[in-house]
Design a protein around this motif. Structure first.
Motif, PDB file in Angstrom:
ATOM      1  N   ASP A 160       0.840  -1.191   0.000  1.00  0.00           N
ATOM      2  CA  ASP A 160       0.000   0.000   0.000  1.00  0.00           C
ATOM      3  C   ASP A 160       0.881   1.249   0.000  1.00  0.00           C
ATOM      4  O   ASP A 160       1.632   1.513   0.944  1.00  0.00           O
ATOM      5  N   LEU A 161       0.793   2.018  -1.078  1.00  0.00           N
ATOM      6  CA  LEU A 161       1.626   3.204  -1.245  1.00  0.00           C
ATOM      7  C   LEU A 161       1.398   4.226  -0.126  1.00  0.00           C
ATOM      8  O   LEU A 161       2.341   4.877   0.323  1.00  0.00           O
ATOM      9  N   LYS A 162       0.165   4.342   0.346  1.00  0.00           N
ATOM     10  CA  LYS A 162      -0.113   5.290   1.431  1.00  0.00           C
ATOM     11  C   LYS A 162       0.625   4.896   2.705  1.00  0.00           C
ATOM     12  O   LYS A 162       1.137   5.754   3.421  1.00  0.00           O
ATOM     13  N   VAL A 163       0.676   3.621   2.985  1.00  0.00           N
ATOM     14  CA  VAL A 163       1.388   3.146   4.174  1.00  0.00           C
ATOM     15  C   VAL A 163       2.885   3.368   4.008  1.00  0.00           C
ATOM     16  O   VAL A 163       3.553   3.890   4.912  1.00  0.00           O
ATOM     17  N   LYS A 164       3.418   2.996   2.853  1.00  0.00           N
ATOM     18  CA  LYS A 164       4.854   3.156   2.606  1.00  0.00           C
ATOM     19  C   LYS A 164       5.282   4.626   2.687  1.00  0.00           C
ATOM     20  O   LYS A 164       6.260   4.959   3.355  1.00  0.00           O
ATOM     21  N   GLU A 165       4.552   5.483   1.993  1.00  0.00           N
ATOM     22  CA  GLU A 165       4.914   6.904   1.977  1.00  0.00           C
ATOM     23  C   GLU A 165       4.636   7.563   3.332  1.00  0.00           C
ATOM     24  O   GLU A 165       5.388   8.436   3.760  1.00  0.00           O
ATOM     25  N   GLY A 166       3.578   7.139   3.995  1.00  0.00           N
ATOM     26  CA  GLY A 166       3.271   7.674   5.319  1.00  0.00           C
ATOM     27  C   GLY A 166       4.378   7.357   6.315  1.00  0.00           C
ATOM     28  O   GLY A 166       4.799   8.229   7.091  1.00  0.00           O
ATOM     29  N   TYR A 167       4.859   6.120   6.287  1.00  0.00           N
ATOM     30  CA  TYR A 167       5.946   5.718   7.172  1.00  0.00           C
ATOM     31  C   TYR A 167       7.213   6.518   6.855  1.00  0.00           C
ATOM     32  O   TYR A 167       7.888   7.022   7.765  1.00  0.00           O
ATOM     33  N   ALA A 168       7.515   6.658   5.564  1.00  0.00           N
ATOM     34  CA  ALA A 168       8.716   7.392   5.157  1.00  0.00           C
ATOM     35  C   ALA A 168       8.629   8.860   5.587  1.00  0.00           C
ATOM     36  O   ALA A 168       9.613   9.438   6.057  1.00  0.00           O
ATOM     37  N   GLU A 169       7.461   9.456   5.444  1.00  0.00           N
ATOM     38  CA  GLU A 169       7.284  10.848   5.873  1.00  0.00           C
ATOM     39  C   GLU A 169       7.396  10.966   7.392  1.00  0.00           C
ATOM     40  O   GLU A 169       7.930  11.955   7.906  1.00  0.00           O
ATOM     41  N   TYR A 170       6.890   9.973   8.114  1.00  0.00           N
ATOM     42  CA  TYR A 170       6.984   9.980   9.575  1.00  0.00           C
ATOM     43  C   TYR A 170       8.449   9.960  10.022  1.00  0.00           C
ATOM     44  O   TYR A 170       8.865  10.771  10.863  1.00  0.00           O
ATOM     45  N   ILE A 171       9.233   9.061   9.442  1.00  0.00           N
ATOM     46  CA  ILE A 171      10.652   8.975   9.804  1.00  0.00           C
ATOM     47  C   ILE A 171      11.368  10.272   9.428  1.00  0.00           C
ATOM     48  O   ILE A 171      12.162  10.806  10.203  1.00  0.00           O
TER      49      ILE A 171
END
Length: 182
Positions: A160-171
């Motif tokens: 899921d791109l939203k999960v991947k990008e959300g995690y990356a933005e969080y870090i």
């Protein structure tokens, strides 16, 4: 105002200004140019520093060999087959190849039997980084791309791109706000 609005926008801060044009066509404003990281050696050094800080301060680590590649907008576009809106500043690329050596043997019964003699899995981890970003922006982009590497190692089946990008933005935000003291 219309005069300022007609000026070229800086690729880094997205503000209109009296920009300098880089070789690949991007514009950079005088303010961003002051701290722009232009040399590959320095970009790789910053990337390695961010990787070490994420490990030390956030406890997130991948210990495999990771190649950092400084590139221009054309090289980044070539490395990224998926086109998205806006300008990409970095790209995480993971590649896995599986090579098998198979021997076949014809049995006296006429049956052919195949045996896998050797199987070799090769994994390549690479992060492409656009040259010319300010040091602060480079740190943020490196942290974002490293988060993709961490996610690939720990949760490779999440698509899921939203999960991947959300995690990356969080870090990236954890690093940006100084919690990792990068």
């Amino acid at each position: 105002c219309p005069i300022c609005g007609s000026k070229p926008k800086c690729f880094c801060c997205d503000m209109p200004a009296n920009c300098t044009r880089l070789d690949d066509g991007r514009n950079i404003c005088p303010e961003c140019a002051k701290t722009a990281v232009m040399e590959e050696r320095e970009i790789v050094s910053v990337a390695k520093e961010v990787r070490a800080k994420i490990k030390d301060k956030l406890g997130l680590v991948t210990d495999h060999k990771l190649e950092f590649v400084a590139t221009d907008i054309n090289g980044l576009s070539k490395a990224n087959p998926v086109k998205r809106d806006g300008m990409e500043l970095g790209l995480y690329h993971f590649e896995e190849t599986n090579e098998k050596t198979v021997s076949t043997q014809k049995m006296p019964s006429g049956e052919t039997v195949s045996n896998v003699e050797e199987e070799r899995i090769t994994k390549k981890y690479r992060i492409y980084l656009l040259y010319g970003m300010t040091r602060d922006k480079l740190v943020e982009v490196v942290a974002h791309e490293l988060a993709h590497d961490i996610m690939q190692m720990n949760y490779p089946h999440i698509s899921d791109l939203k999960v991947k990008e959300g995690y990356a933005e969080y870090i990236a935000s954890k690093v940006k706000i100084g919690r990792a003291h990068v």
